[in-house]
Motif scaffolding. Structure first.
Motif, mmCIF file in Angstrom:
data_model
loop_
_atom_site.group_PDB
_atom_site.id
_atom_site.type_symbol
_atom_site.label_atom_id
_atom_site.label_comp_id
_atom_site.label_asym_id
_atom_site.label_seq_id
_atom_site.Cartn_x
_atom_site.Cartn_y
_atom_site.Cartn_z
ATOM 1 N N ALA A 274 1.238 -0.896 -0.165
ATOM 2 C CA ALA A 274 -0.089 0.044 0.013
ATOM 3 C C ALA A 274 0.682 1.069 -0.070
ATOM 4 O O ALA A 274 1.810 1.096 0.748
ATOM 5 N N ALA A 275 0.252 2.478 -1.107
ATOM 6 C CA ALA A 275 1.208 3.409 -0.791
ATOM 7 C C ALA A 275 0.685 4.475 -1.227
ATOM 8 O O ALA A 275 -0.813 4.592 -2.154
ATOM 9 N N THR A 276 1.217 5.930 -1.077
ATOM 10 C CA THR A 276 0.600 7.559 -1.998
ATOM 11 C C THR A 276 1.427 7.780 -2.742
ATOM 12 O O THR A 276 2.608 7.560 -2.825
ATOM 13 N N LEU A 277 1.060 8.167 -3.875
ATOM 14 C CA LEU A 277 1.897 8.523 -4.793
ATOM 15 C C LEU A 277 1.009 10.424 -4.329
ATOM 16 O O LEU A 277 0.133 10.378 -4.337
ATOM 17 N N TYR A 278 2.938 10.727 -4.236
ATOM 18 C CA TYR A 278 2.484 12.520 -4.870
ATOM 19 C C TYR A 278 3.179 12.748 -5.781
ATOM 20 O O TYR A 278 4.352 12.653 -5.745
ATOM 21 N N GLY A 279 2.691 13.387 -6.705
ATOM 22 C CA GLY A 279 3.161 14.418 -7.623
ATOM 23 C C GLY A 279 3.134 15.393 -7.573
ATOM 24 O O GLY A 279 2.425 15.861 -7.571
ATOM 25 N N GLU B 212 -3.583 -1.112 -7.854
ATOM 26 C CA GLU B 212 -3.688 -1.777 -6.947
ATOM 27 C C GLU B 212 -3.233 -1.637 -5.944
ATOM 28 O O GLU B 212 -4.085 -2.309 -4.999
ATOM 29 N N ARG B 213 -2.261 -1.716 -6.097
ATOM 30 C CA ARG B 213 -1.057 -0.768 -5.293
ATOM 31 C C ARG B 213 -1.634 0.516 -4.310
ATOM 32 O O ARG B 213 -0.266 1.249 -3.456
#
Length: 529
Positions: free
Chosen positions: A187-192, A209-210
């Motif tokens: 499980a991860a957060t994306l920060y763009g 999915e993750r």
């Protein structure tokens, strides 16, 4: 095998060390993707400690996943350990550009980020950028003796066997998925930021999915036609500047009728440029494009009326002085710890033990060798890979835009701002040289997702305007879009309010974050003499 998720325990640095050991054992003989531990290419500056609070390695991936037996890429990765005793899901940062280096900003940006209060942060240089290899940097662009720098760069890269078609958002998104897989991050957060938001949206589409939550800062969705709109969006940012100054009594008194001043300044420079002390002419196009770039910078925006007034006065010293008043961002170069770390690296490179011996050795070097050694010790790398920019834009953006339409849009803005089309015209010409095939139509379609998403925009952003945040949010079913009235391009870690909102979102992505701090904000506080 331990995963990054295990690092939520208080003894997180031991957890990362064990993770790396386990990864090396399991991937030593594996095919791509795989992860290889390595030293950090940048200076690790106290109080950070390599191997305890900062870890580095390289992700090995196929260049082109349609030809997995072909060449591989080595992508530089840095992991910053969270300050939280119980970190949440790690944050994967996606740099903008396209072509920017994320890892080179670890010492000045990511070691100090408030987001470390919440999670471990994974920073990596996307394919073709920064410390990753091969690099799509184009040093030819800085060479005085190269007539056609972009073509020369393309010829060099293709001559080395690099497949320019493989440097695109779809492959980039698969790199992110591979990074999470090899590190066993469930499980991860994306920060763009900027182009990084487009990459985040591509990950949300292709590899959701993750991903448990996403922050998009300066939103660049795939379905907008950026070059068609570029001059118009730039005009809207200028219009906001002039309107806000007029509505501010102090600004209006110091710089009355700023529109008229700006128009007169551009017209005058059209016929008679300013000249600096080196004899270089500064034309109206130079000034317009410089101001456009300064609109990105939240710290620069309050100074723009004074910069315009200085240009209108044709006083070259006043022009530079007005820009010098812009507050500089944080730099570790101002700290003793930076110079201590640099000395240690130089001693190691020179094979010496004593600083006096090092000083004597450096005195023997010619300027070019000295500069090269300092750059190597500091871990300097070009933060703008022009070839990566060309591949991404020429594959998945320019083919879906229309140069005639872009020029037609520009006819609806004041003549004095028509220079904003220069970059658009230049990009279409560059893509004719770069000669890569257009992406499939999906790269020009909106991304639909129910992953909780926070979208952040600066009202002054000239390149990814708030309207693009609205466009993206239309298709993001669990989303909040926040616009900051005094900010430019990029918001988190620049001002307290967006940072506070981002942390609140991360604490519970399924709840609408408290955005009441925005109510306390207003237009910029303009600098007046």
């Amino acid at each position: 095998m331990l995963s990054i998720g295990a690092l939520a325990r208080p003894r997180f640095s031991l957890g990362i060390a064990l993770l790396f050991t386990s990864l090396l054992a399991s991937h030593a003989l594996a095919q791509t993707p795989r992860f290889e531990e390595g030293s950090c290419p940048f200076l690790v500056i106290a109080p950070e400690v390599e191997g305890e609070t900062v870890f580095c390695g390289r992700l090995i991936v196929p260049e082109n996943r349609a030809h997995r037996s072909g060449p591989t890429l080595s992508l530089q990765v840095a992991i910053l350990v969270s300050h939280a005793s119980e970190p949440a899901a790690p944050i994967v940062y996606l740099e903008g550009g396209p072509g920017g280096s994320a890892v080179m900003n670890v010492p000045d940006v990511w070691t100090r980020s408030a987001l470390r209060l919440h999670s471990h942060i994974l920073v990596f240089d996307q394919r073709g950028t920064g410390y990753s290899t091969p690099s799509l940097d184009c040093p030819e662009s800085l060479a005085d003796d190269v007539d056609d720098p972009l073509r020369a760069c393309r010829d060099r890269l293709t001559g080395a066997g690099i497949d320019l078609r493989a440097y695109n958002s779809r492959e980039n998104a698969s790199d992110v998925a591979d990074l999470l897989e090899v590190l066993e991050i469930e499980a991860a957060t994306l920060y763009g930021v900027s182009y990084g938001t487009r990459l985040a949206l591509t990950v949300m589409r292709d590899h959701p999915e993750r991903i448990t939550s996403v922050i998009l800062d300066g939103v660049y969705p795939p379905h907008v036609n950026g070059y068609d709109e570029q001059a118009w969006n730039g005009y809207l940012a200028f219009e906001r500047l002039f309107d806000d100054c007029t509505a501010d009594d102090w600004c209006d008194a110091a710089y009355p009728d700023l529109w008229a001043t700006f128009f007169a300044m551009v017209d005058a420079l059209d016929t008679s440029p300013m000249v600096d002390d080196d004899g270089t002419a500064i034309t109206s196009n130079d000034v317009v494009n410089d101001l456009f770039q300064l609109l990105y910078d939240t710290n620069a925006i309050p100074h723009l009326p004074s910069i315009i007034a200085a240009a209108a006065s044709r006083d070259i010293d006043a022009w530079f002085d007005a820009q010098d008043r812009i507050p500089a961002g944080f730099s570790h170069h101002d700290s003793d710890a930076y110079w201590d770390a640099l000395d240690e690296r130089l001693l190691w490179l020179a094979g010496l033990d004593d600083l006096e011996d090092l000083d004597a050795f450096l005195d023997t070097l010619d300027d070019e060798t000295y500069d090269a050694l300092i750059a190597e010790a500091a871990g300097d790398v070009d933060d703008d890979a022009e070839g990566m920019f060309a591949s991404v834009e020429c594959i998945e953006e320019v083919p879906f835009n229309d140069l005639d339409l872009a020029i037609a849009w520009a006819h609806d803005i004041p003549e004095q701002l028509r220079a904003l089309t220069d970059g658009v015209i230049g990009q279409f010409a560059d893509c004719a040289i770069w000669d890569v095939p257009a992406a499939d139509a999906i790269e020009n379609e909106p991304v639909v997702s129910d992953i909780p998403t926070l979208l952040l925009s600066g009202a002054y952003d000239p390149i990814t305007p708030p309207s693009w945040g609205d466009e993206a949010a239309t298709y993001l079913l669990v989303s909040t879009h926040v616009v900051f009235p005094d900010m430019g391009h990029g918001t988190v870690d620049i001002r307290p309010c967006p940072t506070q909102i981002a942390l609140a979102f991360l604490a519970d992505p399924w709840m609408t974050p408290d955005t009441s701090c925005v109510d306390q904000l207003g237009p910029p506080e303009f600098w007046v003499p």
